[in-house]
Design a protein around this motif. Structure first.
Motif, PDB file in Angstrom:
ATOM      1  N   LYS A 240      10.716  17.742 -11.040  1.00 54.45           N
ATOM      2  CA  LYS A 240      10.475  18.366 -12.332  1.00 54.45           C
ATOM      3  C   LYS A 240       9.076  17.980 -12.814  1.00 54.45           C
ATOM      4  N   SER A 241       8.563  18.749 -13.747  1.00 54.29           N
ATOM      5  CA  SER A 241       7.229  18.448 -14.263  1.00 54.29           C
ATOM      6  C   SER A 241       7.183  17.046 -14.879  1.00 54.29           C
ATOM      7  N   GLU A 242       8.289  16.609 -15.443  1.00 54.45           N
ATOM      8  CA  GLU A 242       8.322  15.283 -16.062  1.00 54.45           C
ATOM      9  C   GLU A 242       8.326  14.144 -15.046  1.00 54.45           C
ATOM     10  N   ASP A 243       8.408  14.476 -13.751  1.00 58.73           N
ATOM     11  CA  ASP A 243       8.276  13.453 -12.705  1.00 58.73           C
ATOM     12  C   ASP A 243       6.815  13.158 -12.386  1.00 58.73           C
ATOM     13  N   THR A 244       5.901  13.941 -12.956  1.00 62.68           N
ATOM     14  CA  THR A 244       4.480  13.726 -12.729  1.00 62.68           C
ATOM     15  C   THR A 244       4.054  12.362 -13.253  1.00 62.68           C
ATOM     16  N   ALA A 245       3.458  11.567 -12.366  1.00 61.95           N
ATOM     17  CA  ALA A 245       3.053  10.206 -12.725  1.00 61.95           C
ATOM     18  C   ALA A 245       2.363   9.570 -11.530  1.00 61.95           C
ATOM     19  N   VAL A 246       1.776   8.412 -11.765  1.00 64.39           N
ATOM     20  CA  VAL A 246       1.341   7.559 -10.667  1.00 64.39           C
ATOM     21  C   VAL A 246       2.549   6.700 -10.286  1.00 64.39           C
ATOM     22  N   TYR A 247       2.873   6.706  -9.014  1.00 61.41           N
ATOM     23  CA  TYR A 247       4.022   5.961  -8.519  1.00 61.41           C
ATOM     24  C   TYR A 247       3.548   4.671  -7.857  1.00 61.41           C
ATOM     25  N   TYR A 248       4.155   3.563  -8.270  1.00 62.03           N
ATOM     26  CA  TYR A 248       3.804   2.248  -7.776  1.00 62.03           C
ATOM     27  C   TYR A 248       4.999   1.614  -7.069  1.00 62.03           C
ATOM     28  N   CYS A 249       4.745   0.934  -5.960  1.00 64.96           N
ATOM     29  CA  CYS A 249       5.799   0.100  -5.404  1.00 64.96           C
ATOM     30  C   CYS A 249       5.508  -1.350  -5.772  1.00 64.96           C
TER      31      CYS A 249
ATOM     32  N   GLN B   9      -0.627   9.147  -6.707  1.00 63.14           N
ATOM     33  CA  GLN B   9      -0.402  10.187  -7.717  1.00 63.14           C
ATOM     34  C   GLN B   9       0.574  11.241  -7.203  1.00 63.14           C
ATOM     35  N   VAL B  10       1.556  11.549  -8.033  1.00 57.21           N
ATOM     36  CA  VAL B  10       2.486  12.649  -7.769  1.00 57.21           C
ATOM     37  C   VAL B  10       2.367  13.625  -8.926  1.00 57.21           C
ATOM     38  N   THR B  11       2.046  14.869  -8.606  1.00 58.27           N
ATOM     39  CA  THR B  11       1.890  15.894  -9.632  1.00 58.27           C
ATOM     40  C   THR B  11       2.838  17.037  -9.320  1.00 58.27           C
TER      41      THR B  11
ATOM     42  N   VAL C   8       0.851  -1.189   0.000  1.00 54.37           N
ATOM     43  CA  VAL C   8       0.000   0.000   0.000  1.00 54.37           C
ATOM     44  C   VAL C   8       0.886   1.238   0.000  1.00 54.37           C
ATOM     45  N   GLU C   9       0.705   2.077  -1.018  1.00 55.28           N
ATOM     46  CA  GLU C   9       1.469   3.310  -1.137  1.00 55.28           C
ATOM     47  C   GLU C   9       0.722   4.467  -0.485  1.00 55.28           C
ATOM     48  N   SER C  10       1.477   5.479  -0.094  1.00 58.27           N
ATOM     49  CA  SER C  10       0.891   6.705   0.443  1.00 58.27           C
ATOM     50  C   SER C  10       1.882   7.838   0.238  1.00 58.27           C
ATOM     51  N   GLY C  11       1.402   9.058   0.424  1.00 50.78           N
ATOM     52  CA  GLY C  11       2.290  10.209   0.416  1.00 50.78           C
ATOM     53  C   GLY C  11       2.332  11.009  -0.860  1.00 50.78           C
ATOM     54  N   GLY C  12       1.601  10.599  -1.874  1.00 50.07           N
ATOM     55  CA  GLY C  12       1.591  11.387  -3.095  1.00 50.07           C
ATOM     56  C   GLY C  12       0.889  12.720  -2.893  1.00 50.07           C
ATOM     57  N   GLY C  13       0.978  13.575  -3.905  1.00 49.10           N
ATOM     58  CA  GLY C  13       0.314  14.866  -3.815  1.00 49.10           C
ATOM     59  C   GLY C  13       0.788  15.823  -4.879  1.00 49.10           C
TER      60      GLY C  13
END
Length: 124
Positions: A87-96, A119-121, A5-10
């Motif tokens: 950076k803007s190009e780091d925007t993505a859904v991050y999965y472990c 999600q990291v935006t 379970v992931e957390s901490g995006g924003g």
């Protein structure tokens, strides 16, 4: 089975920092290594970093090397990804993800268990 379970995006501004975490439960003794991947809209899932379950070995994609740090907390069964100089190009859904073998691997196909993503935006 291993549950992740992931957390901490924003949402964060370019140049800022963010930390995402992944907690593992279930058959954690079956875990040899864990990785972080990301997927942006319209793009394939991309390798970010990996760490051995012991925490002794790490690996990074060239695109994040020097900016991201992967780490383990043995007591909490968590794997964190500290992201800086975003950076803007780091925007993505991050999965472990977790795999049984101890070797670090950059291919998503090498991992058996996956979280739901966070999600990291990064706004420019």
């Amino acid at each position: 089975q291993v549950q992740l379970v992931e957390s901490g995006g924003g949402l964060v501004q370019a140049g800022g920092s963010l930390r995402v975490s992944c907690v593992a439960s279930g058959r954690t003794l079956d875990i040899g290594a864990m990785g972080w991947f990301r997927q942006a809209p319209g793009k394939e899932r991309e390798y970010v970093a990996a760490i051995s379950w012991s925490g002794s070995r790490t690996d990074y994609a060239d695109s994040v090397k020097g900016r991201f740090t992967i780490s383990r907390d043995n007591a909490k069964n968590t794997v964190d990804l500290q992201m800086t100089s975003l950076k803007s190009e780091d925007t993505a859904v991050y999965y472990c993800a977790a795999r049984r073998l101890w070797t670090l691997h950059p291919s998503a196909n090498a991992y058996e268990s996956w979280g739901q993503g966070t999600q990291v935006t990064v706004s420019s």
